[in-house]
Motif scaffolding. Structure first.
Motif, PDB file in Angstrom:
ATOM      1  N   LEU A   1       0.698  -1.132  -0.077  1.00 43.67           N
ATOM      2  CA  LEU A   1      -0.083   0.021  -0.064  1.00 43.67           C
ATOM      3  C   LEU A   1       0.916   1.206   0.027  1.00 43.67           C
ATOM      4  O   LEU A   1       1.754   1.275   0.831  1.00 43.67           O
ATOM      5  CB  LEU A   1      -0.827   0.175   1.256  1.00 43.67           C
ATOM      6  CG  LEU A   1      -1.893   1.262   1.503  1.00 43.67           C
ATOM      7  CD1 LEU A   1      -2.933   1.461   0.384  1.00 43.67           C
ATOM      8  CD2 LEU A   1      -2.108   1.302   2.963  1.00 43.67           C
ATOM      9  N   SER A   2       0.609   2.164  -0.921  1.00 43.72           N
ATOM     10  CA  SER A   2       1.575   3.371  -0.848  1.00 43.72           C
ATOM     11  C   SER A   2       0.792   4.363   0.002  1.00 43.72           C
ATOM     12  O   SER A   2      -0.202   4.713  -0.584  1.00 43.72           O
ATOM     13  CB  SER A   2       1.672   3.824  -2.357  1.00 43.72           C
ATOM     14  OG  SER A   2       1.940   5.034  -2.361  1.00 43.72           O
TER      15      SER A   2
ATOM     16  N   CYS B   1      -2.694   2.268  -4.403  1.00 40.77           N
ATOM     17  CA  CYS B   1      -2.475   3.588  -4.102  1.00 40.77           C
ATOM     18  C   CYS B   1      -3.646   4.176  -3.322  1.00 40.77           C
ATOM     19  O   CYS B   1      -4.872   4.359  -3.479  1.00 40.77           O
ATOM     20  CB  CYS B   1      -2.510   4.394  -5.479  1.00 40.77           C
ATOM     21  SG  CYS B   1      -1.455   3.778  -6.891  1.00 40.77           S
ATOM     22  N   PHE B   2      -3.082   4.788  -2.058  1.00 38.10           N
ATOM     23  CA  PHE B   2      -4.080   5.390  -1.184  1.00 38.10           C
ATOM     24  C   PHE B   2      -4.474   6.635  -1.733  1.00 38.10           C
ATOM     25  O   PHE B   2      -5.605   6.855  -1.454  1.00 38.10           O
ATOM     26  CB  PHE B   2      -3.396   5.699   0.146  1.00 38.10           C
ATOM     27  CG  PHE B   2      -4.105   5.998   1.524  1.00 38.10           C
ATOM     28  CD1 PHE B   2      -4.775   5.249   1.971  1.00 38.10           C
ATOM     29  CD2 PHE B   2      -4.650   7.521   1.525  1.00 38.10           C
ATOM     30  CE1 PHE B   2      -5.726   5.342   3.235  1.00 38.10           C
ATOM     31  CE2 PHE B   2      -5.429   7.729   2.643  1.00 38.10           C
ATOM     32  CZ  PHE B   2      -5.982   6.880   3.331  1.00 38.10           C
ATOM     33  N   HIS B   3      -3.729   7.363  -2.197  1.00 31.27           N
ATOM     34  CA  HIS B   3      -4.140   8.734  -2.709  1.00 31.27           C
ATOM     35  C   HIS B   3      -4.503   8.573  -4.316  1.00 31.27           C
ATOM     36  O   HIS B   3      -3.666   8.180  -5.150  1.00 31.27           O
ATOM     37  CB  HIS B   3      -3.030   9.449  -2.530  1.00 31.27           C
ATOM     38  CG  HIS B   3      -3.065  11.124  -2.728  1.00 31.27           C
ATOM     39  ND1 HIS B   3      -2.160  11.944  -2.882  1.00 31.27           N
ATOM     40  CD2 HIS B   3      -4.244  11.900  -2.654  1.00 31.27           C
ATOM     41  CE1 HIS B   3      -2.933  13.341  -2.936  1.00 31.27           C
ATOM     42  NE2 HIS B   3      -4.015  13.231  -2.918  1.00 31.27           N
ATOM     43  N   ASP B   4      -5.354   9.457  -4.695  1.00 29.00           N
ATOM     44  CA  ASP B   4      -5.760   9.456  -6.251  1.00 29.00           C
ATOM     45  C   ASP B   4      -4.672  10.008  -6.811  1.00 29.00           C
ATOM     46  O   ASP B   4      -4.331   9.511  -8.096  1.00 29.00           O
ATOM     47  CB  ASP B   4      -6.801  10.485  -6.364  1.00 29.00           C
ATOM     48  CG  ASP B   4      -8.266  10.017  -5.732  1.00 29.00           C
ATOM     49  OD1 ASP B   4      -9.000   9.391  -6.195  1.00 29.00           O
ATOM     50  OD2 ASP B   4      -8.272  10.510  -4.597  1.00 29.00           O
TER      51      ASP B   4
ATOM     52  N   THR C   1      -1.132  -1.222 -10.607  1.00 27.38           N
ATOM     53  CA  THR C   1      -1.784  -0.247  -9.790  1.00 27.38           C
ATOM     54  C   THR C   1      -3.210  -0.305  -9.395  1.00 27.38           C
ATOM     55  O   THR C   1      -3.868  -0.774 -10.442  1.00 27.38           O
ATOM     56  CB  THR C   1      -1.374   1.064 -10.074  1.00 27.38           C
ATOM     57  OG1 THR C   1      -2.065   1.333 -11.264  1.00 27.38           O
ATOM     58  CG2 THR C   1       0.182   1.314 -10.035  1.00 27.38           C
ATOM     59  N   VAL C   2      -3.624  -0.392  -8.137  1.00 28.40           N
ATOM     60  CA  VAL C   2      -4.963  -0.409  -7.988  1.00 28.40           C
ATOM     61  C   VAL C   2      -5.409   0.922  -7.135  1.00 28.40           C
ATOM     62  O   VAL C   2      -4.595   1.028  -6.155  1.00 28.40           O
ATOM     63  CB  VAL C   2      -5.250  -1.580  -6.961  1.00 28.40           C
ATOM     64  CG1 VAL C   2      -6.697  -2.048  -6.433  1.00 28.40           C
ATOM     65  CG2 VAL C   2      -4.718  -2.887  -7.625  1.00 28.40           C
ATOM     66  N   HIS C   3      -6.573   1.395  -7.457  1.00 30.90           N
ATOM     67  CA  HIS C   3      -7.001   2.513  -6.833  1.00 30.90           C
ATOM     68  C   HIS C   3      -7.462   2.140  -5.629  1.00 30.90           C
ATOM     69  O   HIS C   3      -8.064   1.032  -5.193  1.00 30.90           O
ATOM     70  CB  HIS C   3      -8.086   3.235  -7.762  1.00 30.90           C
ATOM     71  CG  HIS C   3      -8.291   4.659  -7.315  1.00 30.90           C
ATOM     72  ND1 HIS C   3      -9.320   4.808  -6.166  1.00 30.90           N
ATOM     73  CD2 HIS C   3      -7.950   5.729  -7.537  1.00 30.90           C
ATOM     74  CE1 HIS C   3      -9.249   6.171  -6.110  1.00 30.90           C
ATOM     75  NE2 HIS C   3      -8.639   6.803  -6.862  1.00 30.90           N
TER      76      HIS C   3
ATOM     77  N   PHE D   1     -13.656  12.839   2.687  1.00 31.59           N
ATOM     78  CA  PHE D   1     -12.312  13.269   2.000  1.00 31.59           C
ATOM     79  C   PHE D   1     -11.900  11.995   1.577  1.00 31.59           C
ATOM     80  O   PHE D   1     -11.598  10.965   2.265  1.00 31.59           O
ATOM     81  CB  PHE D   1     -11.364  13.881   2.759  1.00 31.59           C
ATOM     82  CG  PHE D   1     -12.151  15.390   3.342  1.00 31.59           C
ATOM     83  CD1 PHE D   1     -12.291  16.488   2.576  1.00 31.59           C
ATOM     84  CD2 PHE D   1     -12.791  15.343   4.542  1.00 31.59           C
ATOM     85  CE1 PHE D   1     -12.713  17.640   2.879  1.00 31.59           C
ATOM     86  CE2 PHE D   1     -13.528  16.506   5.094  1.00 31.59           C
ATOM     87  CZ  PHE D   1     -13.445  17.790   4.157  1.00 31.59           C
ATOM     88  N   ASN D   2     -10.983  12.164   0.302  1.00 27.87           N
ATOM     89  CA  ASN D   2     -10.022  11.031   0.178  1.00 27.87           C
ATOM     90  C   ASN D   2      -8.564  11.630   0.235  1.00 27.87           C
ATOM     91  O   ASN D   2      -7.578  11.029   0.732  1.00 27.87           O
ATOM     92  CB  ASN D   2     -10.283  10.060  -1.316  1.00 27.87           C
ATOM     93  CG  ASN D   2      -9.386   9.053  -1.428  1.00 27.87           C
ATOM     94  OD1 ASN D   2      -9.180   8.362  -0.375  1.00 27.87           O
ATOM     95  ND2 ASN D   2      -8.850   8.678  -2.368  1.00 27.87           N
TER      96      ASN D   2
END
Ligand SMILES: Cc1cc2nc3c(=O)[nH]c(=O)nc-3n(C[C@H](O)[C@H](O)[C@H](O)COP(=O)(O)OP(=O)(O)OC[C@H]3O[C@@H](n4cnc5c(N)ncnc54)[C@H](O)[C@@H]3O)c2cc1C
Ligand code: SF4
Ligand code: SF4
Ligand code: SF4
Ligand code: SF4
Lengths: 343, 456, 372
Positions: A113-114, A177-180, A201-203, A302-303
């Protein structure tokens, strides 16, 4: 490393949606066409100075012609300073990878997880949701897209390949990816510049959806209304906005219809503050939060952690509970997330 | 004498053991140690008086000590004798809420007075210096310290409303309104005798009680950091912000670490208010005062994360002392130059020149005192205590800086004994003679902290 | 095992700034030895500088230096409040320096006695063995071995609290046994720098545990808890934790106790091992609970740790224990703690000060709540 931008498409465009839909510039079709053609030709246009770097035209353009990236390239070319120079320069130095960041790279296994550059969220991902996913973060894996707000495309380009190299060194073949913005970097930016990304990569939304779907038995529906703050970088992966709807549905959160959501989302204002455009920041924050408040939602969701920092207090004062998407999901599985950045 | 001291303060509170003598021979700065013969810790003014009388009888020096944190070796007994650790005298005697002053014993620490007010008088505060919290309020005021409210109200010495002093000859004397009235409200309208004890490094007596001004404490507090990349802008930035009268404290910092900070000047502006509207209003006025710089893209406000804000809002800012660990060697000292704000650029360039020439680590940290009446420009140099060469390098840099400061028209604050001599060399003859006669008049036996302000 | 730090790399990094003297709000002196002695030699920074001076032969070892070193109760307030990056290692530095002194035979008189008795008799006072025979419940493959620790085994006041605990365990039907010939687990030995003696004690205890098949240890003594948890690496619970679980699960049905309660955090439970919540939950459940100004990470040590309950370097009229009970008396009527050493120290201090304050172990108040 060149931007895949086709000027002919703009010359022959039937919509000029990139500018006519823009929420900050009020151009009619004619003037939109005029300015966009200048941009396509690589000439100076007043758009370069007026653009608020909200990323939205990347989504608005029906032809995937990267209008926003093109603007940023030209802003840099024409030496436009959106922010005070010391602020932009300092920011460039702040997130440059240091020796010690490189030294932090370790093999972590095939999935990770980033968490980008958000150490304050470390405790927020200590959750069943992310069990078994090693967390990686730091300047060495930073996507640097933040400089899109600072008319600095070259620093992003300069650092792009190294970032990807560094992530490879962790040994991952799948990165959540934690962040968009992180996801946008690999899936929009890298493609626009023809940079190869040698891992999947996975959103975050997709990840959450899959997890929740598999663990539906653990969910206690929240049955709440939520107002969602769609951040700028989500414009780089508009398809994930639909997945978020499905996530909300699973946890029983009703995403209220409100003026400033979805295609009409607006900036959190943080960038405007960095630029020194306080009145603009105030204006967008005010109308955004007022809109949330009158929507009858209980949570402001929020993201982007930056949006969270910029708006959490204000939304709380307006009577909403500010929360991250992942933390909202945690509530639904009976966990009690703590506030980001607090002990 | 040991027996006599024991009789005064009690056996537990006097020592002549090597361990105490070792620790009390130096402070955390670079000045070489000088051993005392005794260390005592009195509890009352009468005990202090007896100690001073004893010192006169035996003609041995007495050196008062607070937190020993002034770093310039001021609490080393230059001629040996008795070090008087004042910190057992730690009673907060009175807080007059309506007249906004406190009367305290000389050993009360900054930390304790702050905590006491926070708890018992939440609408009052002191002007906290950023020294570690064990520093004493009294010594800090006596050496012309400065702190969180100095931009509005000046040096901490200006906040003294009165004192009780044991003179070098052992008499107890009061100065300020408390010499006439039961109230410790101010030094006016009397002949201002307080000046006989402020800035003298304990050369003219031991202050045992202090009246100190308290100020309104507001409910909201925020911090903004204005960044420039050109030191010649800074004095104007300060001038403009001070002009608004909306800021409480203004400090500036410039340092090569972390890397992103190098080359920039950070003007930190603290704002307080009693409502959010007031706070927002004040911040807006300050931003507007700097709008020219922002519009010209020459300066802007740093975006502060909640974590950074919390660090800057801490009182005292504990981060500062960690500068001693830059060379992983537990030491730093600074020249605190008192200068007109106008000289910022000159002072900054001169400092860079010195550190580059000597190849030494550094940080500049500046506090505005008064509405840009002057500033305390700290040239701070870290050193590794375990490496004598490194300590020597810092000493040299400090010495050169002291000289440079005098040359540019500034004055080193809380100067080390050698720097006091440098100051005296530049001083007006009449002033020097007066210093000499004041000392001779007050301290005929030369027992009070001799070696300081020594006019040859 | 506790690792001996190389303090030569750390001691010179202390600035002697004194942040470590305080609790978080700077309201009081929070280093117990500095609070009593007030010389700059008696706080963490003074010790760091003195160790350095001793190491560099700038001062020689003396009985006085020994007293300075051993008047540190290893309460870890300094570890909590030192603002430097080496803060975690402060107490380890003191322990390592003591150990180097011990190795050269440099120990102050009372500390020497302490070590000798511990070596000969398995307890600091040189009392006879078979210290828990009176319990009459020898360990026989029970779920828990109950390890009382030296103070609960011998001190009259602490013994009472142990009895209360035993009664509670019986009511809740907890399966436990004791070693009637229990010996010291050695926490103080290692903390005081007698590594050899500690290893010997650990060896003896380990052997007995193995022979008698002990898997889990229950102890009311945070010092023992610390050694078992961190140096033996055993599965160990402190009685506060067990009692809270029993109450929370309804195994112990408690009512309310009268009077305002407050809680003194034992250093070896709180700052050393991070157990803060369970005792507070328990006390809030059974009565009206008030915090003293200094609590949890800011707790003020009773002055008994690191052998000081025996050596008494922190005794006398300015003793930390006497300061602490005054603070408690301003807060509540009943001062609760969960350590036999604290209990003994604080109870004595209350008599010395002549205060109207009840000092109790947490098991005693829970027992009262059970009966009410
Ligand atoms: C990290 C750091 C940050 C600092 N920041 C600040 C700051 O923001 N503002 C500031 O002003 N200072 C600052 N300082 C400097 C210094 O620590 C303080 O000024 C401190 O208050 C000095 O007080 P002290 O009790 O330690 O004085 P000491 O060093 O003990 O004494 C100073 C002088 O006063 C004399 N003296 C002491 N007590 C008496 C008495 N009762 N009667 C007569 N003479 C006496 C002593 O003999 C000596 O000459 C800082 C220091 C450090 C290490
Ligand atoms: S960027 Fe897209 S929408 Fe804009 S003019 Fe070009 S093709 Fe049309
Ligand atoms: S980035 Fe946003 S502000 Fe800029 S042109 Fe595109 S839509 Fe308009
Ligand atoms: S131990 Fe830490 S807090 Fe204490 S004096 Fe040394 S450096 Fe300062
Ligand atoms: S451990 Fe406790 S007694 Fe020892 S120096 Fe630190 S604060 Fe003082």
């Amino acid at each position: 490393m060149n931007l895949k931008f086709d000027p002919d498409r703009c010359f022959n465009c039937d919509s000029y949606a990139c500018l006519t839909k823009c929420q900050y510039l009020n151009y009619d079709f004619e003037s939109a066409r005029e300015e966009r053609i200048k941009i396509a030709k690589g000439e100076y246009s007043k758009v370069l100075e007026e653009c608020k770097t909200c990323y939205s035209c990347e989504e608005y353009c029906p032809y995937g012609n990267h209008p926003f990236y093109r603007i940023v390239e030209l802003q840099e070319e024409y030496g436009i300073n959106l922010a005070p120079k010391p602020i932009s320069k300092q920011l460039v130095k702040m997130y440059a990878t240091k020796e010690k960041d490189l030294a932090a790279i370790r093999e972590v296994g095939s999935k990770a997880l980033s968490l980008c550059l958000f150490p304050d969220l470390r405790d927020n991902v200590k959750s069943k949701l992310f069990e078994g996913l090693p967390v990686i973060m730091g300047r060495q894996i930073f996507c640097n897209l933040v400089y899109l707000h600072f008319a600095n495309m070259s620093v992003i380009k300069e650092r792009a390949r190294q970032t990807i190299e560094n992530i490879k060194k962790y040994g991952v073949d799948e990165l959540v990816c934690f962040h968009d913005e992180c996801y946008g970097f690999f899936n929009s930016y890298a493609k626009a510049y023809g940079i190869e990304v040698p891992f999947k990569t996975v959103h975050l939304y997709e990840y959450l959806y899959n997890w929740l779907k598999e663990n539906e038995d653990k969910i206690r529906k929240l049955n709440v209304k939520v107002a969602y703050q769609r951040n700028c970088s989500n414009r780089l992966s508009p398809e994930t906005d639909r997945i978020l709807d499905k996530v909300f549905e699973l946890i029983g959160a009703e995403r209220v219809e409100r003026e400033y959501d979805r295609e009409n989302g607006i900036c959190c204002g943080a960038v405007f503050q960095m630029w020194g455009e306080y009145e603009l920041a105030e204006e967008v924050q005010k109308k955004n939060v007022e809109d949330m408040a009158k929507s009858g939602a209980r949570f402001a969701v929020f993201n982007c952690p930056m949006c969270y920092v910029a708006l959490a207090e204000r939304t709380a004062k307006a009577g909403l509970m500010p929360i991250l998407v992942s933390d909202l999901c945690r509530l639904a599985i009976g966990e009690m997330p703590k506030l980001p950045g607090r002990d | 004498m040991y027996e006599e001291l024991k009789a005064i303060v009690g056996e537990e509170f006097v020592s002549k053991e090597p361990e105490e003598l070792y620790i009390y021979s130096s402070d955390p700065g670079t000045m070489p140690p000088v051993k005392p013969d005794y260390v005592v810790m009195p509890k009352t003014t009468e005990e202090v008086q007896k100690i001073v009388l004893l010192a006169n009888k035996h003609k041995v020096p007495v050196v008062p000590m607070g937190g020993a944190l002034s770093l310039s070796g001021l609490v080393r007994p230059l001629r040996g004798g008795i070090v008087v650790d004042m910190k057992r005298m730690d009673r907060i005697i009175e807080v007059n809420e309506k007249a906004r002053y406190a009367v305290i014993e000389a050993g009360v620490s900054e930390g304790r007075l702050k905590a006491y007010l926070d708890k018992k008088y939440p609408s009052l505060r002191i002007s906290t210096p950023d020294a570690p919290p064990i520093a004493t309020v009294t010594a800090n005021a006596l050496i012309h310290g400065s702190g969180r409210l100095s931009q509005i109200y000046g040096f901490h010495s200006e906040m003294i409303t009165g004192m009780e002093v044991v003179l070098p000859t052992g008499e107890i004397c009061r100065v300020g309104s408390c010499s006439v009235s039961p109230y410790w409200f101010s030094r006016s309208p009397l002949p201002d005798l307080a000046g006989l004890f402020i800035g003298w490094f304990g050369r003219t007596g031991i202050v045992t009680k202090l009246g100190i001004k308290l100020f309104p404490k507001h409910r909201y507090r925020d911090v903004m950091i204005f960044v420039t990349e050109n030191p010649s802008y800074v004095s104007d930035v300060i001038w403009r912000v001070a002009h608004t009268e909306m800021a409480e404290d203004i400090t500036v910092w410039a340092q090569p670490r972390p890397e992103w900070a190098e080359g920039f000047q950070h003007t930190t502006i603290y704002v307080t208010a009693d409502s959010e509207e007031e706070l927002e209003f004040k911040k807006k006025i300050i931003r507007n005062a700097l709008m020219d710089y922002i519009k010209q893209k020459e300066g802007g406000f740093l975006y502060l994360t909640p974590g950074m804000k919390a660090m800057f809002l801490q009182e005292p800012m504990s981060q500062l002392v960690r500068f001693a660990d830059v060379r992983r060697g537990g030491g730093f000292e600074y020249v605190g130059a008192i200068l007109p704000v106008d000289l910022f650029d000159v002072a900054y360039q001169k400092g860079l020149e010195i550190v580059e020439r000597l190849g030494i680590d550094w940080a500049f940290s500046i506090r505005i005192i008064g509405r840009s009446h002057c500033m305390m420009f700290a040239y701070a140099y870290p050193f590794n205590r375990a490496d004598e060469e490194d300590v020597e390098r810092a000493r040299k840099a400090l010495h050169e800086t002291n000289k440079a400061v005098l040359e540019m028209g500034g004055i080193p604050w809380k100067a080390e004994a050698p720097a006091q001599q440098l100051i005296l060399e530049s001083m007006d003859e009449g002033a020097k003679r007066l210093i000499k006669s004041v000392i001779e008049m007050l301290d005929p036996n030369g027992v009070m902290n001799p070696g300081n302000w020594e006019v040859k | 095992m506790l690792e001996k730090v190389n303090y030569a790399e750390i001691v010179h990094r202390c600035f002697r700034c004194g942040y470590c003297k305080f609790p978080s709000d700077y309201s009081e002196i929070n280093c117990p030895s500095y609070a009593k002695y007030r010389f700059e030699t008696y706080f963490s920074g003074g010790r760091m500088w003195l160790i350095r001076a001793w190491m560099n032969n700038e001062i020689e070892w003396s009985e006085h230096l020994g007293e300075i070193m051993y008047s540190c109760s290893t309460c870890r307030n300094c570890v909590e409040h030192c603002v430097f990056k080496f803060n975690e290692q402060l107490v380890d530095v003191f322990i390592a320096a003591r150990s180097d002194m011990v190795e050269r035979g440099l120990v102050p008189k009372k500390v020497g006695e302490f070590f000798n008795n511990l070596a000969k008799f398995g307890n600091p006072w040189g009392y006879a063995a078979k210290r828990l025979e009176w319990v009459g419940r020898d360990y026989a493959n029970n779920e828990f071995l109950l390890h009382a620790g030296c103070v609960a085994a011998y001190d009259d006041r602490a013994k009472k609290s142990l009895k209360a605990l035993l009664e509670l365990l019986d009511v809740a039907g907890v399966d436990y046994g004791v070693f009637s010939d229990e010996i010291c687990e050695g926490n103080e030995a290692v903390i005081m720098g007698e590594f050899g003696l500690f290893e010997q004690l650990m060896e003896q205890n380990r052997k007995r545990f193995e022979e008698r098949g002990v898997k889990k240890v229950l102890t009311p003594d945070p010092h023992a808890f610390n050694a078992f948890r961190n140096y033996y690496g055993l599965d160990v619970v402190h009685h506060t934790q067990l009692l809270w679980n029993l109450v929370n699960d309804g195994e112990l049905k408690v009512g309310k106790v009268e009077g305002k309660l407050t809680y003194h955090d034992p250093c070896f439970l709180g700052r050393w091992n991070g157990v803060y919540k369970e005792p507070r939950k328990l006390l809030s459940r059974i009565g009206s609970f008030y915090e003293m100004p200094r609590n949890r990470k800011d707790s003020f040590c009773c002055g008994g740790g690191s052998g000081n309950f025996y050596t008494d370097y922190l005794g006398g009229k300015d003793s930390p224990a006497r300061m602490r009970v005054k603070e408690a008396a301003e807060t509540a009527e009943i001062l609760v703690t969960s350590c036999p050493v604290c209990l003994m120290m604080l109870d004595n201090a209350v008599s010395d000060e002549g205060l109207e304050l009840d000092v109790r172990d947490i098991s005693e108040v829970v027992l009262e709540a059970l009966k009410s």
